[in-house]
Enzyme design. Structure first.
Site, PDB file in Angstrom:
ATOM      1  N   ASP A 521     -58.296  62.537 -33.146  1.00  0.00           N
ATOM      2  CA  ASP A 521     -58.249  61.936 -31.822  1.00  0.00           C
ATOM      3  C   ASP A 521     -57.038  62.551 -31.113  1.00  0.00           C
ATOM      4  OD1 ASP A 521     -58.827  60.307 -29.697  1.00  0.00           O
ATOM      5  OD2 ASP A 521     -57.759  58.580 -30.507  1.00  0.00           O
ATOM      6  N   ASP A 717     -56.356  56.235 -34.669  1.00  0.00           N
ATOM      7  CA  ASP A 717     -55.353  55.172 -34.600  1.00  0.00           C
ATOM      8  C   ASP A 717     -55.678  53.990 -35.498  1.00  0.00           C
ATOM      9  OD1 ASP A 717     -57.403  53.941 -33.304  1.00  0.00           O
ATOM     10  OD2 ASP A 717     -56.438  53.828 -31.347  1.00  0.00           O
ATOM     11  N   ASP A 721     -62.679  53.464 -32.139  1.00  0.00           N
ATOM     12  CA  ASP A 721     -63.714  54.324 -32.726  1.00  0.00           C
ATOM     13  C   ASP A 721     -64.034  53.937 -34.163  1.00  0.00           C
ATOM     14  OD1 ASP A 721     -63.721  55.749 -30.339  1.00  0.00           O
ATOM     15  OD2 ASP A 721     -62.177  57.122 -31.055  1.00  0.00           O
TER      16      ASP A 721
END
Length: 821
Positions: A521, A717, A721
């Site tokens: 990400d 994180d 997602d």
């Protein structure tokens, strides 16, 4: 072992103690009246019968403590454990109404005790989960606080004759010390017996000549009786665990690893005993004592190495100090020494140089350096000034600090790390299950081979049949097969934790070693996640009003964009309004009602879907410029545009280069503007940099990579997602990206250091290599040693050395992972 533990009429059926004169107390167990020594044992036995747990008496292989000793004064006041201040150090919230306690059980003497406690607790109202580790005596109990209380569960444990206390690392260390002390005593007795028996065996061997023996029969018989007397303590005390464990396994209708050893030792001793009593035949007392000594020596060294390997979690558990210096008043100078368990959020404590930080908090006064290497893997002390965060378990290095306590007990970062490590240790990867299944079948094969070999040798040379039979049983080493994988994974987990890579799932190391494609990400992963608002462009209102409106929609958001908007609004003194029905749309933005009007804040296409107006040139130009851009709008149209910048992590470029050197492919999947993502990709030399992706887009792209044969690691994180992280073979979360207690990732980077990824990848690959080496050695050793033993080339004492050395070599090979390189 039910028959072995059957007491006579003068002893208590439950605890085994003598029944005092004049006491006539009986409990019907399995349709027969059983005598009890006191009302305490009567109450415990009746509780076991009433709960339908009489299987306990058939499965136990050791007697419990008497309730006269098993009910200490502390447990008479179990209601104290329901007090929130008492619970805060060992109880955590596991849901809205669920609570989970970390306990340690006393009185556990065998696996049947574990079964009894688990079964009894699971039957208590409100209990949702129970897990007891026999090796450590640790228990994790989860219950519904609306239905029952912790004191009721502790009373239930006490009712069947055991004690449960809040988990304490010192108690666990006491159990480990007791195991070491007992093992050392057994080894000493075996070693002393071996040396003495050899003193009597050597003259007998030297007296043998081609024409017979130079030793008179009465002297030889005296030597045999002396050897028998000296061998008895070795067999009855030193080798007792082999027989106890083997009998327990046979009772449970399974073949454990001690069954061949017990059979070998027992048959050799029985044959020697018969030869001594009858005065005919060979004796093997020297071989019996020798291979018991070598077996115990190998197991003792293995136990020491294993305890060293699993000490990482206990080291974390002991990181917090017992006492802290709490200010009586702040500001002030007077302090009092209090137990760390008594600290509560809001207290102010003093931390002297060299002292350990007692809880999570923030610096109120002072400037110093803190060593967080135990928790994050960061080897260099970090500067701490006023307002800086301090982590419980870190060490203050240079100057005194005053700290306000923010989190204590199970709410601290240290407690969260420990729980995640325990979760990883509790899960068995596929390799471990496979090795256990192979070892179980291996034992059956060894027993069959030993019997077949004995029958063949009985026809060829009856005098050698017994010791060949014993050698085949003892030389085989299923222990090495079962130890090969778990010991290496345990050592690797501790080594990775010291490098700031926290493994939270059992399969993670194996999956990381196989990963050949890393997906990152962008925001908060490759970049610092410290977004700053650099420009506000309004289309309908003033910048101040638009910013205030955006900050209202982002109240409570953990996303870096939301924090940046709130900080900017707070800096300009924006007024406070409330938003109703605020809802986050993953990968798109947020929507909510403000003063009765629906507003959207997020990606321009998400906002445009509300009003249907085309994107103004100003927005299109900013979106294509490469910075992160979000829009604000309502059904009336576009309201404002916010542009942010985010700095790259300083180690990102070197980390990506190192991963490429390790022959893995790299990609960026982000929901940010494609131009912004491409710019990050250009800086990091990542060609596959995709922006503007929804979670569904990311999931589909990741599945496509997997269908093409890729083993994918997703780095994000830990919260956003979630479907993408779940789909990847191994998911990796940044330690600062989410509350560790809620992290569902397989691996967490504690120090937010991307450089640790490369080190973790190399160590994971090295771990898999060592696992393969261990398995190869275990198979090769058995394939070579068993045929040699079957052909008579391996004496029983040599078999003992071989079996012990095989297990020890596996453990020592795994311990190499603790070293770098």
């Amino acid at each position: 072992m039910g028959a072995i533990l059957e007491q006579n009429s003068a002893s208590c059926y439950h605890c085994g103690l003598p029944i005092p004169a004049g006491v006539e107390i009986n409990v019907v167990i399995d349709t027969a009246p059983r005598a009890m020594c006191c009302t305490g044992c009567q109450a415990v036995a009746e509780a076991i019968v009433a709960s339908g747990l009489t299987e306990y008496y058939r499965h136990r292989d050791a007697l419990p403590e008497s309730p006269r000793e098993a009910l200490p004064t502390a447990l008479r006041e179990l209601g104290l454990f329901d007090h929130p201040d008492v619970q805060k150090s060992f109880v955590r919230a596991a849901g809205e109404h669920e609570r989970e306690a970390a306990l340690i059980l006393e009185g556990i003497t065998c696996t049947a005790c574990v079964w009894l406690n688990e079964a009894h607790l699971r039957r208590q109202p409100g209990v949702t989960a129970v897990d007891i580790n026999y090796a450590t005596r640790r228990a994790r109990v989860r219950w519904d606080a609306r239905v029952t209380k912790l004191s009721a569960l502790l009373e239930a444990v006490a009712a069947i004759g055991y004690r449960a206390h809040p988990y304490d690392a010192a108690r666990a260390e006491e159990l480990a010390q007791k195991e070491r002390k007992t093992g050392l005593w057994r080894l000493f007795v075996a070693g002393f017996g071996m040396m003495q028996v050899m003193m009597y065996a050597v003259p007998v061997y030297l007296a043998q000549t081609d024409s017979g023996s130079d030793m008179t029969p009465d002297i030889e018989l005296l030597m045999r009786w002396a050897s028998l007397i000296l061998t008895l303590p070795v067999v009855l005390y030193s080798a007792a665990p082999f027989f106890v464990n083997a009998w327990r396994d046979l009772k449970l209708r399974r073949l454990g690893m001690d069954v061949p050893v017990a059979l070998g030792v027992g048959s050799a001793f029985a044959a020697s005993l018969w030869a001594t009593l009858s005065g005919a035949g060979e004796v093997y007392f020297d071989s019996v004592t020798m291979f018991v000594f070598f077996l115990l020596g190998g197991r003792y060294l293995e136990m020491m190495a294993r305890q060293k390997a699993v000490r990482s979690v206990e080291t974390l558990a002991r990181a917090l100090p017992a006492l802290a210096a709490r200010f009586l008043n702040w500001p002030g100078v007077a302090c009092e020494r209090v137990a760390v368990a008594e600290l509560k959020p809001g207290d102010v404590v003093q931390i002297a140089p060299g002292e350990t930080v007692p809880a999570d908090g923030e610096v109120l006064a002072g400037v110093s350096m803190a060593d967080e290497s135990l928790l994050t893997g960061e080897s260099r002390p970090l500067p701490k000034t006023v307002g800086a965060a301090l982590i419980g378990g870190s060490v203050n290095v240079t100057s005194p600090l005053a700290m306000r306590v923010l989190r204590v007990g199970e709410a601290t970062r240290l407690a969260a790390i420990t729980r995640l490590m325990e979760r990883a240790a509790a899960e068995k990867p596929h390799l471990v299950h496979l090795a256990d299944r192979v070892a179980g079948r291996f034992i059956v094969a060894v027993l069959l081979l030993a019997v077949a070999t004995a029958l063949v040798w009985w026809q060829l040379d009856p005098a050698r049949a017994l010791w060949v039979f014993v050698a085949v049983l003892v030389v085989s080493c299923p222990c090495a097969l079962s130890l090969a994988t778990p010991v290496a994974l345990t050592v690797a987990t501790g080594a990775l934790a010291r490098r700031g890579v926290l493994v939270t799932r059992g399969h993670a190391i194996e999956a990381l070693a196989r990963a050949d494609h890393f997906i990152f990400d962008k925001t908060g992963t490759l970049t610092l996640g410290q977004l700053a608002l650099v420009e506000t462009i309004t289309l309908r209102d003033t910048p101040e009003a638009a910013l205030a409106l955006a900050s209202v929609l982002e109240q409570g958001s953990e996303h870096p964009l939301g924090r940046a908007l709130r900080e900017a609004a707070s800096a300009q003194g924006a007024g406070h309004r409330l938003a109703a029905e605020v809802r986050a749309v993953t990968g798109a933005g947020v929507l909510g009602l403000v003063d009765g009007v629906e507003w959207r804040l997020g990606r321009p296409d998400f906002v445009a879907a509300l009003h249907g107006e085309p994107m103004p040139d100003e927005i299109a130009e900013k979106v294509g410029a490469g910075d992160t851009v979000i829009a604000l709008g309502s059904a009336a149209g576009w309201q404002a545009l916010f542009r942010f910048t985010d700095g790259m992590r300083p180690e990102a470029a070197a980390a990506m280069a190192a991963l490429r050197h390790a022959r893995v492919k790299l990609s960026i999947f982000s929901g940010d503007a494609p131009a912004a993502v491409r710019r990050v990709g250009d800086v990091l030399a990542i060609a596959d940099a995709r922006g503007g992706m929804t979670p569904e887009d990311k999931h589909a792209a990741l599945v496509g990579l997997q269908e093409a044969g890729g083993v994918v690691a997703m780095v994000g994180d830990g919260v956003n997602d979630a479907p993408v992280l779940a789909q990847a073979q191994v998911s990796i979360a940044m330690g600062g990206g989410a509350d560790l207690a809620r992290a569902q990732a397989d691996i967490v980077l504690l120090g937010n250091d991307l450089a640790a990824l490369h080190a973790g990848l190399l160590l994971a690959r090295r771990t898999v290599r060592i696992v393969r080496q261990n398995l190869a050695w275990a198979f090769a050793y058995n394939l070579l040693a068993i045929p040699l033993a079957m052909t008579g080339w391996v004496a029983p004492w040599m078999a003992g050395i071989g079996m012990s050395a095989s297990s020890l070599l596996v453990v020592l090979n795994a311990l190499r992972l603790q070293r770098g390189g």
